[in-house]
Design an enzyme around this catalytic site. Structure first.
Site, PDB file in Angstrom:
ATOM      1  N   GLY A  14       0.839  -1.199   0.000  1.00 11.92           N
ATOM      2  CA  GLY A  14       0.000   0.000   0.000  1.00 11.92           C
ATOM      3  C   GLY A  14       0.877   1.253   0.000  1.00 11.92           C
ATOM      4  N   VAL A  16       1.361   3.706   2.262  1.00 12.64           N
ATOM      5  CA  VAL A  16       2.175   3.901   3.467  1.00 12.64           C
ATOM      6  C   VAL A  16       3.121   2.715   3.662  1.00 12.64           C
ATOM      7  CG1 VAL A  16       2.058   4.032   5.997  1.00 12.64           C
ATOM      8  CG2 VAL A  16       0.544   5.442   4.604  1.00 12.64           C
ATOM      9  N   ASP A  39      -2.723 -12.176   4.955  1.00  7.24           N
ATOM     10  CA  ASP A  39      -4.052 -11.581   5.124  1.00  7.24           C
ATOM     11  C   ASP A  39      -4.223 -11.387   6.629  1.00  7.24           C
ATOM     12  OD1 ASP A  39      -6.704 -11.070   5.561  1.00  7.24           O
ATOM     13  OD2 ASP A  39      -7.457 -12.698   4.304  1.00  7.24           O
ATOM     14  N   ASP A 105      -8.327  10.807   9.759  1.00  5.22           N
ATOM     15  CA  ASP A 105      -9.084  12.025  10.076  1.00  5.22           C
ATOM     16  C   ASP A 105     -10.591  11.764  10.043  1.00  5.22           C
ATOM     17  OD1 ASP A 105      -8.773  11.525   7.330  1.00  5.22           O
ATOM     18  OD2 ASP A 105      -8.972  13.633   6.765  1.00  5.22           O
ATOM     19  N   TYR A 128     -16.366   3.300   7.095  1.00  6.69           N
ATOM     20  CA  TYR A 128     -14.898   3.219   7.147  1.00  6.69           C
ATOM     21  C   TYR A 128     -14.391   3.856   8.448  1.00  6.69           C
ATOM     22  CZ  TYR A 128     -10.116   4.864   6.177  1.00  6.69           C
ATOM     23  OH  TYR A 128      -8.786   5.157   6.266  1.00  6.69           O
TER      24      TYR A 128
HETATM   25  N1  LIG Z   1      -5.315   6.812   2.002  1.00  2.00           N
HETATM   26  C1  LIG Z   1      -5.712   7.806   2.788  1.00  2.00           C
HETATM   27  O1  LIG Z   1      -6.092   8.888   2.313  1.00  2.00           O
HETATM   28  C2  LIG Z   1      -5.680   7.661   4.292  1.00  2.00           C
HETATM   29  C3  LIG Z   1      -6.137   8.739   5.078  1.00  2.00           C
HETATM   30  C4  LIG Z   1      -6.105   8.600   6.462  1.00  2.00           C
HETATM   31  C5  LIG Z   1      -5.632   7.440   7.043  1.00  2.00           C
HETATM   32  N2  LIG Z   1      -5.219   6.408   6.261  1.00  2.00           N
HETATM   33  C6  LIG Z   1      -4.754   5.184   6.909  1.00  2.00           C
HETATM   34  O2  LIG Z   1      -3.377   5.005   6.603  1.00  2.00           O
HETATM   35  C7  LIG Z   1      -3.083   3.607   6.527  1.00  2.00           C
HETATM   36  C8  LIG Z   1      -2.406   3.282   5.216  1.00  2.00           C
HETATM   37  O3  LIG Z   1      -3.282   3.668   4.146  1.00  2.00           O
HETATM   38  P1  LIG Z   1      -2.799   3.659   2.634  1.00  2.00           P
HETATM   39  O4  LIG Z   1      -3.148   4.982   2.064  1.00  2.00           O
HETATM   40  O5  LIG Z   1      -1.400   3.167   2.547  1.00  2.00           O
HETATM   41  O6  LIG Z   1      -3.827   2.586   2.065  1.00  2.00           O
HETATM   42  P2  LIG Z   1      -3.674   1.631   0.796  1.00  2.00           P
HETATM   43  O7  LIG Z   1      -2.756   2.240  -0.198  1.00  2.00           O
HETATM   44  O8  LIG Z   1      -5.068   1.286   0.415  1.00  2.00           O
HETATM   45  O9  LIG Z   1      -2.950   0.363   1.404  1.00  2.00           O
HETATM   46  C9  LIG Z   1      -3.596  -0.548   2.237  1.00  2.00           C
HETATM   47  C10 LIG Z   1      -2.948  -1.878   2.004  1.00  2.00           C
HETATM   48  O10 LIG Z   1      -3.570  -2.807   2.879  1.00  2.00           O
HETATM   49  C11 LIG Z   1      -3.722  -4.009   2.161  1.00  2.00           C
HETATM   50  N3  LIG Z   1      -4.784  -4.816   2.753  1.00  2.00           N
HETATM   51  C12 LIG Z   1      -6.118  -4.681   2.668  1.00  2.00           C
HETATM   52  N4  LIG Z   1      -6.740  -5.666   3.340  1.00  2.00           N
HETATM   53  C13 LIG Z   1      -5.748  -6.455   3.848  1.00  2.00           C
HETATM   54  C14 LIG Z   1      -5.743  -7.639   4.617  1.00  2.00           C
HETATM   55  N5  LIG Z   1      -6.872  -8.218   5.021  1.00  2.00           N
HETATM   56  N6  LIG Z   1      -4.548  -8.182   4.947  1.00  2.00           N
HETATM   57  C15 LIG Z   1      -3.392  -7.611   4.554  1.00  2.00           C
HETATM   58  N7  LIG Z   1      -3.333  -6.499   3.817  1.00  2.00           N
HETATM   59  C16 LIG Z   1      -4.502  -5.924   3.470  1.00  2.00           C
HETATM   60  C17 LIG Z   1      -4.074  -3.585   0.744  1.00  2.00           C
HETATM   61  O11 LIG Z   1      -3.792  -4.641  -0.136  1.00  2.00           O
HETATM   62  P3  LIG Z   1      -4.727  -4.891  -1.410  1.00  2.00           P
HETATM   63  O12 LIG Z   1      -4.608  -3.651  -2.244  1.00  2.00           O
HETATM   64  O13 LIG Z   1      -4.130  -6.112  -2.019  1.00  2.00           O
HETATM   65  O14 LIG Z   1      -6.116  -5.082  -0.869  1.00  2.00           O
HETATM   66  C18 LIG Z   1      -3.124  -2.401   0.561  1.00  2.00           C
HETATM   67  O15 LIG Z   1      -1.881  -2.821   0.060  1.00  2.00           O
HETATM   68  C19 LIG Z   1      -4.422   2.876   6.729  1.00  2.00           C
HETATM   69  O16 LIG Z   1      -4.529   2.510   8.077  1.00  2.00           O
HETATM   70  C20 LIG Z   1      -5.458   3.926   6.405  1.00  2.00           C
HETATM   71  O17 LIG Z   1      -6.672   3.700   7.076  1.00  2.00           O
HETATM   72  C21 LIG Z   1      -5.204   6.500   4.888  1.00  2.00           C
END
Ligand SMILES: NC(=O)c1ccc[n+]([C@@H]2O[C@H](COP(=O)([O-])OP(=O)(O)OC[C@H]3O[C@@H](n4cnc5c(N)ncnc54)[C@H](OP(=O)(O)O)[C@@H]3O)[C@@H](O)[C@H]2O)c1
Length: 304
Positions: A14, A16, A39, A105, A128
């Site tokens: 992902g 981050v 997973d 947020d 979410y």
């Molecule tokens: N993106 C934002 O704007 C945002 C804002 C605020 C907070 N956050 C938080 O920051 C953190 C990182 O977000 P990000 O932006 O890096 O999100 P991201 O790009 O969507 O990455 C999330 C990763 O988690 C993986 N994932 C999903 N379900 C899973 C499971 N059951 N087991 C293992 N891996 C799994 C996904 O893999 P697949 O793609 O293969 O499903 C993806 O690689 C999260 O906690 C998110 O809630 C994000």
């Protein structure tokens, strides 16, 4: 020289997760696992990995982040954002390791007229946000060693996200419409990873005081999606990107035009003073990270 600590990163593909792996690589023994390799919703698989890897630190970057889809699939969101976090937290307790986790947020409703501090009242408006809050609360109530970083509007050059969609659309369309009534702080995933690394590795301060805390982790300032789009396109234009739609061709619209399934808070600005104080540094404004994003995107895709 002491052995390097082992860091297990979940959700390593992902935005981050990928940046955490590259920033931690070198100073830690990093084991990054994608969703296919682990997973986190599978408790038995999680236990097996812990027994094999014996991590000192677990950085949980895995999350169900499809904010709109979560409305109809709240059980999927809960599976990854709450139940898996529960397993990870319990397993970290058993193995006596530090759990680093990310919050959002969207745990806030956006009604406040000032920036949100870490301890402010939460009130998520969508499925979410509720699933993420449940995960945060479980960690806060049960973990003995944790760090929770609350992020907002995360982007990275290697993923499909708001700025990459705007840039691609601006290459083929001569006008774009972007909402100007949702306000937050665009946050680069590299900025997140570097500051998490710094908080964990900076010596001197009392770790017991530093750990078991929630930190808002965003750059300074605030923007609407419209502000983000026009700043992005004006910097892309200045850096020589080939654009059909320039910053002045972007039209502001209201969120009601989008009919997004998930309700979003109108304005969440996270008060980031606590982490800046802890690190003894001053963050730049959110738009200072745009040029890096654009350069990295261009290195990755020469045709852009
Ligand atoms: N993106 C934002 O704007 C945002 C804002 C605020 C907070 N956050 C938080 O920051 C953190 C990182 O977000 P990000 O932006 O890096 O999100 P991201 O790009 O969507 O990455 C999330 C990763 O988690 C993986 N994932 C999903 N379900 C899973 C499971 N059951 N087991 C293992 N891996 C799994 C996904 O893999 P697949 O793609 O293969 O499903 C993806 O690689 C999260 O906690 C998110 O809630 C994000």
């Amino acid at each position: 020289m002491p052995d390097r600590q082992t860091v297990l990163v979940t959700g390593a593909n992902g935005q981050v997760g990928r940046n955490i792996c590259s920033v931690f690589d070198g100073s830690f023994n990093v084991i990054g696992l994608s969703s296919l390799e682990l997973d986190v919703g599978e408790a038995a698989a999680t236990h097996k990995i812990f027994d094999k890897v014996r991590p000192d630190i677990v950085i949980n970057a895995a999350a169900y982040t499809k904010v709109d889809d979560a409305e109809a699939n709240s059980s999927l969101a809960d599976r990854t954002n709450f139940h898996a976090v529960r397993h990870l937290c319990d397993t970290c307790l058993k193995h006596d390791c530090l759990l680093v986790h990310f919050s959002t947020d969207y745990v806030f409703d956006g009604e406040a007229t000032r920036p949100y501090s870490e301890g402010d009242q939460t009130n998520p408006l969508n499925a979410y946000g509720r699933s993420k809050l449940a995960g945060d609360n479980y960690i806060i109530e049960n973990s003995k060693q944790y760090l929770i970083f609350r992020l907002a509007w995360v982007y990275d050059h290697a993923d499909v996200n708001f700025p990459s969609k705007i840039l691609h659309a601006a290459k083929v369309k001569d006008r774009l419409k972007v909402v100007d009534d949702q306000i937050g702080t665009p946050t680069s995933a590299e900025f997140v990873a570097k500051n998490v690394h710094q908080l964990i590795t900076t010596g001197g301060a009392d770790k017991n005081q530093r750990y078991n805390n929630v930190y808002n982790l965003v750059p300074n300032g605030e923007a609407s999606w419209f502000d983000f789009a026009i700043r992005l396109l004006s910097r892309a234009d200045a850096l020589g990107f080939n654009l059909k739609c320039k910053a002045e061709d972007v039209m502001p619209i209201k969120s009601s035009h989008l009919a997004q399934p998930a309700k979003r808070p109108q304005r969440v600005v996270l008060d980031n003073r606590k982490i800046q104080q802890e690190l003894g540094i001053r963050f730049a404004l959110w738009d200072a990270y745009i040029d890096d994003f654009l350069e990295q995107l261009r290195r990755q895709n020469e045709n852009i």
